[in-house]
Structure formats: structure tokens, C-alpha cells
Design a protein around this motif. Structure first.
Motif, PDB file in Angstrom:
ATOM      1  N   GLY A  77       8.400  11.351   2.798  1.00  0.00           N
ATOM      2  CA  GLY A  77       6.990  11.704   3.697  1.00  0.00           C
ATOM      3  C   GLY A  77       6.463  10.387   4.092  1.00  0.00           C
ATOM      4  O   GLY A  77       5.994  10.170   5.062  1.00  0.00           O
ATOM      5  N   MET A  78       6.600   9.255   2.992  1.00  0.00           N
ATOM      6  CA  MET A  78       6.163   8.105   3.544  1.00  0.00           C
ATOM      7  C   MET A  78       6.772   7.292   4.392  1.00  0.00           C
ATOM      8  O   MET A  78       6.114   6.543   5.252  1.00  0.00           O
ATOM      9  CB  MET A  78       6.278   7.010   2.222  1.00  0.00           C
ATOM     10  CG  MET A  78       5.466   5.920   2.079  1.00  0.00           C
ATOM     11  SD  MET A  78       3.943   6.031   2.798  1.00  0.00           S
ATOM     12  CE  MET A  78       2.996   7.019   1.721  1.00  0.00           C
ATOM     13  N   PHE A  79       7.997   7.658   4.675  1.00  0.00           N
ATOM     14  CA  PHE A  79       8.893   7.269   5.892  1.00  0.00           C
ATOM     15  C   PHE A  79       8.118   7.608   7.111  1.00  0.00           C
ATOM     16  O   PHE A  79       7.933   6.822   8.076  1.00  0.00           O
ATOM     17  CB  PHE A  79      10.379   8.047   5.601  1.00  0.00           C
ATOM     18  CG  PHE A  79      11.096   7.947   6.832  1.00  0.00           C
ATOM     19  CD1 PHE A  79      12.141   7.090   6.991  1.00  0.00           C
ATOM     20  CD2 PHE A  79      10.845   9.096   7.862  1.00  0.00           C
ATOM     21  CE1 PHE A  79      12.902   7.228   8.147  1.00  0.00           C
ATOM     22  CE2 PHE A  79      11.802   8.898   8.981  1.00  0.00           C
ATOM     23  CZ  PHE A  79      13.167   8.013   9.144  1.00  0.00           C
ATOM     24  N   GLY A  80       7.641   8.726   7.215  1.00  0.00           N
ATOM     25  CA  GLY A  80       7.060   9.430   8.345  1.00  0.00           C
ATOM     26  C   GLY A  80       5.842   8.650   8.426  1.00  0.00           C
ATOM     27  O   GLY A  80       5.416   8.170   9.700  1.00  0.00           O
ATOM     28  N   VAL A  81       4.825   8.642   7.217  1.00  0.00           N
ATOM     29  CA  VAL A  81       3.500   8.031   7.305  1.00  0.00           C
ATOM     30  C   VAL A  81       3.894   6.656   8.052  1.00  0.00           C
ATOM     31  O   VAL A  81       2.973   6.056   8.704  1.00  0.00           O
ATOM     32  CB  VAL A  81       2.854   8.160   6.018  1.00  0.00           C
ATOM     33  CG1 VAL A  81       1.402   7.422   6.002  1.00  0.00           C
ATOM     34  CG2 VAL A  81       2.737   9.598   5.884  1.00  0.00           C
ATOM     35  N   ALA A  82       4.527   5.986   7.273  1.00  0.00           N
ATOM     36  CA  ALA A  82       4.713   4.278   7.770  1.00  0.00           C
ATOM     37  C   ALA A  82       5.235   3.996   9.107  1.00  0.00           C
ATOM     38  O   ALA A  82       4.558   3.210   9.724  1.00  0.00           O
ATOM     39  CB  ALA A  82       5.771   3.812   6.675  1.00  0.00           C
ATOM     40  N   ARG A  83       6.242   5.075   9.431  1.00  0.00           N
ATOM     41  CA  ARG A  83       6.675   5.194  10.970  1.00  0.00           C
ATOM     42  C   ARG A  83       5.267   5.124  11.754  1.00  0.00           C
ATOM     43  O   ARG A  83       5.248   4.167  12.776  1.00  0.00           O
ATOM     44  CB  ARG A  83       7.594   6.341  11.073  1.00  0.00           C
ATOM     45  CG  ARG A  83       8.195   6.262  12.472  1.00  0.00           C
ATOM     46  CD  ARG A  83       9.014   7.596  12.492  1.00  0.00           C
ATOM     47  NE  ARG A  83      10.171   7.335  13.670  1.00  0.00           N
ATOM     48  CZ  ARG A  83      11.139   8.165  13.508  1.00  0.00           C
ATOM     49  NH1 ARG A  83      11.355   9.175  12.681  1.00  0.00           N
ATOM     50  NH2 ARG A  83      11.884   7.900  14.594  1.00  0.00           N
ATOM     51  N   VAL A  95       0.791  -1.230  -0.112  1.00  0.00           N
ATOM     52  CA  VAL A  95       0.043  -0.007  -0.101  1.00  0.00           C
ATOM     53  C   VAL A  95       0.854   1.390  -0.040  1.00  0.00           C
ATOM     54  O   VAL A  95       0.655   2.081  -0.992  1.00  0.00           O
ATOM     55  CB  VAL A  95      -1.148  -0.240   0.993  1.00  0.00           C
ATOM     56  CG1 VAL A  95      -1.592   1.220   1.340  1.00  0.00           C
ATOM     57  CG2 VAL A  95      -1.950  -1.161   1.000  1.00  0.00           C
ATOM     58  N   PRO A  96       1.824   1.602   1.006  1.00  0.00           N
ATOM     59  CA  PRO A  96       2.635   2.659   0.690  1.00  0.00           C
ATOM     60  C   PRO A  96       3.654   2.493  -0.307  1.00  0.00           C
ATOM     61  O   PRO A  96       3.776   3.588  -0.929  1.00  0.00           O
ATOM     62  CB  PRO A  96       3.560   2.431   2.152  1.00  0.00           C
ATOM     63  CG  PRO A  96       3.210   1.092   2.837  1.00  0.00           C
ATOM     64  CD  PRO A  96       2.084   0.669   2.247  1.00  0.00           C
ATOM     65  N   GLY A  97       3.748   1.389  -1.009  1.00  0.00           N
ATOM     66  CA  GLY A  97       4.264   1.313  -2.246  1.00  0.00           C
ATOM     67  C   GLY A  97       3.665   1.858  -3.341  1.00  0.00           C
ATOM     68  O   GLY A  97       4.234   2.768  -4.451  1.00  0.00           O
ATOM     69  N   VAL A  98       2.437   1.620  -3.324  1.00  0.00           N
ATOM     70  CA  VAL A  98       1.376   2.244  -4.319  1.00  0.00           C
ATOM     71  C   VAL A  98       1.520   3.707  -4.058  1.00  0.00           C
ATOM     72  O   VAL A  98       1.744   4.350  -5.283  1.00  0.00           O
ATOM     73  CB  VAL A  98      -0.003   1.622  -4.403  1.00  0.00           C
ATOM     74  CG1 VAL A  98      -0.947   2.442  -5.092  1.00  0.00           C
ATOM     75  CG2 VAL A  98       0.005   0.300  -4.593  1.00  0.00           C
ATOM     76  N   ILE A  99       1.379   4.216  -2.886  1.00  0.00           N
ATOM     77  CA  ILE A  99       1.225   5.566  -2.643  1.00  0.00           C
ATOM     78  C   ILE A  99       2.468   6.267  -3.426  1.00  0.00           C
ATOM     79  O   ILE A  99       2.333   7.221  -4.073  1.00  0.00           O
ATOM     80  CB  ILE A  99       0.994   5.855  -1.441  1.00  0.00           C
ATOM     81  CG1 ILE A  99      -0.538   5.441  -0.940  1.00  0.00           C
ATOM     82  CG2 ILE A  99       0.836   7.426  -1.145  1.00  0.00           C
ATOM     83  CD1 ILE A  99      -0.796   5.394   0.411  1.00  0.00           C
ATOM     84  N   ASN A 100       3.601   5.750  -2.863  1.00  0.00           N
ATOM     85  CA  ASN A 100       4.947   6.363  -3.350  1.00  0.00           C
ATOM     86  C   ASN A 100       4.957   6.247  -4.809  1.00  0.00           C
ATOM     87  O   ASN A 100       5.363   7.582  -5.245  1.00  0.00           O
ATOM     88  CB  ASN A 100       6.183   5.311  -2.841  1.00  0.00           C
ATOM     89  CG  ASN A 100       6.607   5.353  -1.468  1.00  0.00           C
ATOM     90  OD1 ASN A 100       6.576   6.575  -1.098  1.00  0.00           O
ATOM     91  ND2 ASN A 100       7.136   4.483  -1.057  1.00  0.00           N
ATOM     92  N   PRO A 115       9.591  14.480  -6.565  1.00  0.00           N
ATOM     93  CA  PRO A 115      11.114  13.824  -6.409  1.00  0.00           C
ATOM     94  C   PRO A 115      11.146  12.721  -5.456  1.00  0.00           C
ATOM     95  O   PRO A 115      10.351  12.637  -4.395  1.00  0.00           O
ATOM     96  CB  PRO A 115      11.916  14.708  -6.100  1.00  0.00           C
ATOM     97  CG  PRO A 115      11.293  16.266  -6.009  1.00  0.00           C
ATOM     98  CD  PRO A 115       9.740  15.935  -5.935  1.00  0.00           C
ATOM     99  N   PRO A 116      11.526  11.427  -5.784  1.00  0.00           N
ATOM    100  CA  PRO A 116      11.468  10.405  -5.211  1.00  0.00           C
ATOM    101  C   PRO A 116      11.922  10.458  -3.698  1.00  0.00           C
ATOM    102  O   PRO A 116      11.381   9.919  -2.681  1.00  0.00           O
ATOM    103  CB  PRO A 116      12.526   9.157  -5.843  1.00  0.00           C
ATOM    104  CG  PRO A 116      12.469   9.790  -7.384  1.00  0.00           C
ATOM    105  CD  PRO A 116      12.367  11.361  -7.307  1.00  0.00           C
TER     106      PRO A 116
END
Lengths: 351, 251
Positions: A157-163, A135-140, A150-151
């Protein structure tokens, strides 16, 4: 510029290519530098260990097993990271996607274990971890391909969300797993080879196949070298980037599931220290952070280099903080070799 | 235009217009390209050369007019459609993936697959290498190291790879945007001789260049654009540099 022997209309017989043996030699050494590092390190630790304790380092099967187990989790992150870095991107969210997956694996295995037989519950837990990691992969992938973020920023951002999601799901603590099969998977051995290492080895071979033998892998290299060329050749860049980040997130998902198996617990911080190790493994393995180069087996060597440094320094009784210094030095030396090789080949591009 | 060439046109552009809002980048423009003919497009910056080739190659939809391929009206919504119909554009910046081999570049996006061990689909690198060798041979470029990345090759050779890709996929019309601009003199000469070979194979070439010397070395006709309209069309054998320059600047 002075070769005027032929005039406008006639064809100038072109020189063959510039593949002189010396260059290929240097290129080969540069390509295989991670394996050379690995061999050098093992020899160093062997000598050190014999001189200091009169004991062998690498011939001791327990050490080899420990190093292999040590390398499993960073290697799983690094295989996904290899694909992303070759495409010219970077995925900073992998560490906490792994943590999220570890927590999901623990919860799902426990929940499923109440309803279905334990081996099936274990599989359900692993599957759930890998799918949730997607799921976070899809969002990324959507952020980077459709919204052109930019990646580095998107995955940060996803680092924070997943954390946050991982800690919320874990309730701020570690989640113990009640499943004997899962514990066996994480700690059992077959003829001295840990199951974890076997699973990782198979997985790595599959990923090598995808990178080196399929269109997806080929397009990944092309996109890393020249996005415009890839797009003009009719490659669906957006679709590729999306699949790419899902793939790397799912690698982290598997890493999380295997972490939960090894420690029979899911923890949100499971992958926290491994993110930079994964990038380091890819870079030591010969990939360029500018994209377009790198191999899975190079990354395997890179991950083993890090594992050998970390385990070896503990084995010879050096203060653990030296690990960071040693890994850091290896990264810098590795990039220096890469640049030297580039400069050497760059000088030969013109006639 | 007269009809002294008996061959039917490969590509015909009739009254083509492209407007961006109030800007008429291209207005009521017509030209033909016959098999085995090299047509040079000349014009100052902003004259509409790029707009024209983008309209022909499917990047832009024209505002008005039509494009005929072998007498059939065609319209392309993407460059891929144009390419499938045999119109290939070779860009100034080459559009090669430098880290891949010649074969991989020729087949980029359309890689051939084979079955390893009878079931596992893998890239057919051997077929790619064979095709690369043959194609480059047809362009009289003989390379021995087919597994080397194209970054190992010189500018002219890389241009040949880009042209080779078009030839392999049997492009009938090649649009070449400043193919000699980034090259040294010997390399420029190689590219010019490549264009001669394309011509000998009966393909049509639209050749865009600022270099009148190159245009006169290789083209059959020259079409001059000025501010989006055709300022003149001459046979190369019947014109000279001065006249072309006058047409370009509007003297």
C-alpha cells in the motif's frame, strides 16, 4: 531409546553438542556463498574479457569504480531491507520511498540554496530527504505493529502512496538540482574513490554495527526466529517493528538523496527498478525470507554480485536482457544452497 | 493441610478465582509451594491448570483471591513483573530463539553491554558465553560450542537452556508446563533429573504434566484440579496412580 543404563533418579550425563566439523564446514560455505559467487563471477568475466578482447576486466580501475557506483543505490536499499527481512518482514515500499526522497532532496537543496550557502543547502537537502523518507516508514511501522497488517500488504500500500506522492511532488518530471556542491558529492572522487562509495561504505559499517553489536540488532534476529519467544523475554515488539520500518525507510531516504547527487536531479522513478534488486541482494547475501538469518556483509556481497552481473554483461557486449536471466538464476541457486544447508542441519537436530 | 513442614511457603495461593463472564475457570483454589518442593498439577483438559498458572505468572489478573510470595501479597499486571519477582514460566514450546546462542537466549531482552575501544557500546558476547557455560554447568550440561545456535541442540538440551535461563535470573518458582511432552524417553529422563537439581537448589517447582509416571518420579505432592476447583491434594508417598486418576475424572 535403548540406553537404559541409568535409571530414573540418576542424572544421565548429556552428550555434548552436535557441532561436528563437517557440518560447520558446509554451514560456512553456505554462509559465505555470496562472496564465492562474487569471486566466481569476477573470474568468469575476467576470462571472458581476456579471451574476447584481450583486455582485463577487474584490474581496470575504471570498471571497479563503475561497479561500485552501480552498487551504491541498490545496496542502500538492501541494508534496510536486510534488517526487515531478518525480522521476518519485507518492505516493498523502499523503491518509491527512495524516489520520493530523491525529489525531496532536489527541491529542498534548491530552496535552501536560495537562502543559505551551498554546502549547507546540500546538507539540508540530504537531511530533508532522510526525514521525509521516515514518514512513510512510521506509517508502515504503525500499520504492521499496531494494526497487524501483514508487511507484504502494508508496504505494498505504501508503495502506491509513496509513488503517487513522489510524482505529485516532482510535477510528473525530473527536478534538476542547482547546487555545485551537491553535484560534486555525487560525482567527485578522492584518490580515485568516489565520494558516493565512501559514504556508502561508512554507512554500511554503521549498519553492520547496529545489526551485529547492539540490542536492537540482537532483538531483530530473535523476533525473526520466534516472535513469541522475543515477546515473552520482555522485548517491546511493537516499538521494535516501528523503529525497524523507520530505519529501512531512512536507508531508502539516504539512497534517494545520493541518487539526486549523482544525477543532479530528483526523479520519482529513481528507485523503481531497485526494489527487487534489493530483495535479491539480501537473499543472495544469505538471508532467509522466513526471517532470523542474514548479515549486512552478506548483503554487500549480494549487491556486488548483481552489480557485477549487470556491468560485466554490458562490458563483454552481451545483450542487456541477459542480465535479468543471470540475476534470476543466481537468486534461485542461492536459495537452493540455503535449503540444502537447512535440510542438512535439520536432520541433525535429534539424537 | 498440616504444618509438619517447618519451612515457610515460598508461594501461597489463597482462594484464587478467575471467571471469564459466566465461566468459572478457576474457583476458590488454594495451594502452597515450599522451597525445594516440587508440586505437580494434574487434571483433565479444561480443568483449569492453564488458567491457574497464567494467573500466577501474571498473564491474567485473578477475579478474586490472593497470591503471596514469601508471605507478602503480590499482584502482577504483566508476566515481566512476575518474572522480576522470581516467578518464571517455562513454556511447552520452549520460547527460545533458535538462531541465537545459549548465552544470547539466556540474556534475551536483557543483554549485557560493554564498551569497545572505550566508547562504543557493543554486546558483551564473552560475558554471555561465560554465564551460559556456568549456568549450564550448574545443570550438569556441559556444552563446548557456546557460539552455536540452539537449533543445533537436542530437545532435552533446549529444555535445559530454557531452565538455565530461569536459573540464571534466579527464579525461585519455576512453573513448567508439560516440560517432557515433546521429548523422547532419554530426554525426558534428563529433564526429570534437571527438576531434581532445581529442587536440591531450594527452588520451588510447579510441574504440570499429563504423564503420571513423570509426576510420580519427581514430585513431592500432587494437586488435582477438576472443573476449576481443587479435587484433592496428596503426598506422592501416600498415593498411587489409581487414586490420582480417580480424583482427576471424579470417580
Amino acid at each position: 531409546m535403548t540406553s537404559t543404563s541409568s535409571s530414573g533418579g540418576t542424572h544421565v550425563a548429556p552428550q555434548a553438542d552436535h557441532g561436528d566439523p563437517a557440518r560447520t564446514w558446509i554451514a560456512r560455505i553456505a554462509d559465505g556463498r555470496a562472496w564465492l559467487f562474487l569471486a566466481g563471477l569476477i573470474i568468469c568475466f575476467e576470462v571472458w574479457s581476456r579471451l574476447a578482447f584481450g583486455a582485463t576486466f577487474v584490474l581496470n580501475p575504471f570498471n571497479v569504480q563503475s561497479i561500485a557506483i552501480f552498487a551504491v543505490a541498490p545496496l542502500l536499499l538492501a541494508t534496510g531491507q536486510t534488517f526487515v527481512i531478518i525480522s521476518g518482514g519485507i518492505d516493498l515500499s523502499l523503491g518509491f520511498i527512495m524516489g520520493l526522497a530523491a525529489v525531496v532532496a532536489a527541491h529542498a537543496t534548491n530552496m535552501a540554496g536560495a537562502a543559505i550557502p551551498l554546502p549547507l543547502a546540500m546538507l539540508a537537502g540530504i537531511l530533508a530527504a532522510v526525514i521525509v523518507a521516515g514518514v512513510p516508514g512510521v506509517i508502515n511501522g504503525l500499520l504492521i505493529s499496531r494494526l497487524r497488517i501483514p508487511p507484504f500488504i502494508g508496504t505494498l500500500g505504501m508503495f502506491g502512496v509513496a509513488r503517487g506522492a513522489a510524482y505529485l511532488l516532482a510535477g510528473g518530471t525530473t527536478v534538476p538540482v542547482q547546487n555545485s556542491w551537491f553535484a560534486l558529492l555525487g560525482n567527485g572522487k578522492f584518490h580515485g574513490v568516489p565520494y558516493l562509495v565512501m559514504i556508502t561504505a561508512v554507512f554500511v559499517v554503521v549498519m553492520h554495527y547496529i545489526l551485529s553489536q547492539t540490542r536492537f540488532g540482537q532483538h531483530n534476529y530473535a523476533i525473526g526466529a520466534n516472535v513469541q519467544a522475543a515477546s515473552r523475554a520482555g522485548i517491546d515488539i511493537k516499538g521494535h517493528i516501528l523503529r525497524l520500518y523507520v530505519l529501512s525507510a531512512m536507508c531508502a531516504g539516504l539512497g534517494g538523496a545520493l541518487y539526486a547527487a549523482r544525477f543532479t536531479a530528483g526523479a520519482a522513478q529513481a528507485g523503481e527498478p531497485l526494489l527487487l534488486d534489493s530483495v535479491a541482494a539480501v537473499v543472495i547475501g544469505g538471508a532467509s525470507l522466513f526471517g532470523g538469518s542474514g548479515t549486512i556483509f552478506g548483503t554487500v556481497a549480494g549487491a556486488l554480485v548483481i552489480a557485477v552481473i549487470q556491468y560485466g554483461l554490458v562490458f563483454v557486449n552481451v545483450e542487456p536482457f541477459w542480465q535479468f536471466i543471470a540475476v534470476g538464476l543466481v537468486i534461485i541457486i542461492s536459495v537452493l544452497i540455503d535449503q540444502a544447508q537447512r535440510r542438512f542441519s535439520g536432520a541433525r537436530q535429534d539424537e | 493441610m498440616n504444618s509438619q513442614e517447618q519451612t515457610a511457603p515460598l508461594l501461597e495461593v489463597r482462594n484464587l478465582s478467575k471467571h471469564f463472564g459466566a465461566v468459572r475457570a478457576l474457583n476458590d483454589f488454594s495451594m502452597v509451594v515450599r522451597p525445594g518442593e516440587v508440586v505437580a498439577l494434574a487434571g483433565d483438559n479444561g480443568a483449569g491448570k492453564t488458567t491457574l498458572i497464567k494467573a500466577i505468572s501474571g498473564v491474567f489478573q485473578p477475579t478474586g483471591g490472593e497470591i503471596l510470595l514469601r508471605g507478602q501479597p503480590v499482584s502482577f499486571s504483566t508476566p515481566q513483573e512476575a518474572r522480576e519477582k522470581g516467578i518464571e514460566t517455562i513454556y511447552q514450546d520452549l520460547a527460545l530463539a533458535d538462531n541465537l546462542s545459549i548465552g544470547a537466549n539466556i540474556f534475551l531482552g536483557r543483554e549485557p553491554m560493554r564498551k569497545a575501544f572505550g566508547f562504543l557500546p557493543v554486546l558483551d558476547r564473552k560475558a554471555m558465553a561465560v554465564a551460559a557455560k556456568q549456568t549450564m554447568g550448574r545443570l550438569d550440561f556441559h556444552v563446548s560450542r557456546l557460539d552455536a545456535p540452539v537449533s543445533n541442540f537436542s530437545g532435552g538440551q533446549r529444555q535445559a537452556v530454557a531452565i538455565g535461563r530461569a536459573v540464571y535470573w534466579d527464579a525461585q518458582i519455576l512453573i513448567m508446563d508439560e516440560p517432557t511432552a515433546a521429548l523422547g524417553v532419554p530426554e525426558q529422563r534428563k529433564v526429570i533429573s534437571l527438576i531434581h537439581q532445581l529442587k536440591a537448589q531450594g527452588r520451588g517447582v510447579i510441574f504440570i504434566s499429563h504423564n503420571l509416571q513423570d509426576i510420580f518420579a519427581v514430585s513431592d505432592r500432587i494437586v488435582v484440579l477438576r472443573r476449576g476447583v481443587q479435587a484433592g491434594e496428596r503426598k506422592i508417598s501416600e498415593t498411587n496412580h489409581d487414586e490420582v486418576v480417580k480424583l482427576m475424572v471424579g470417580g
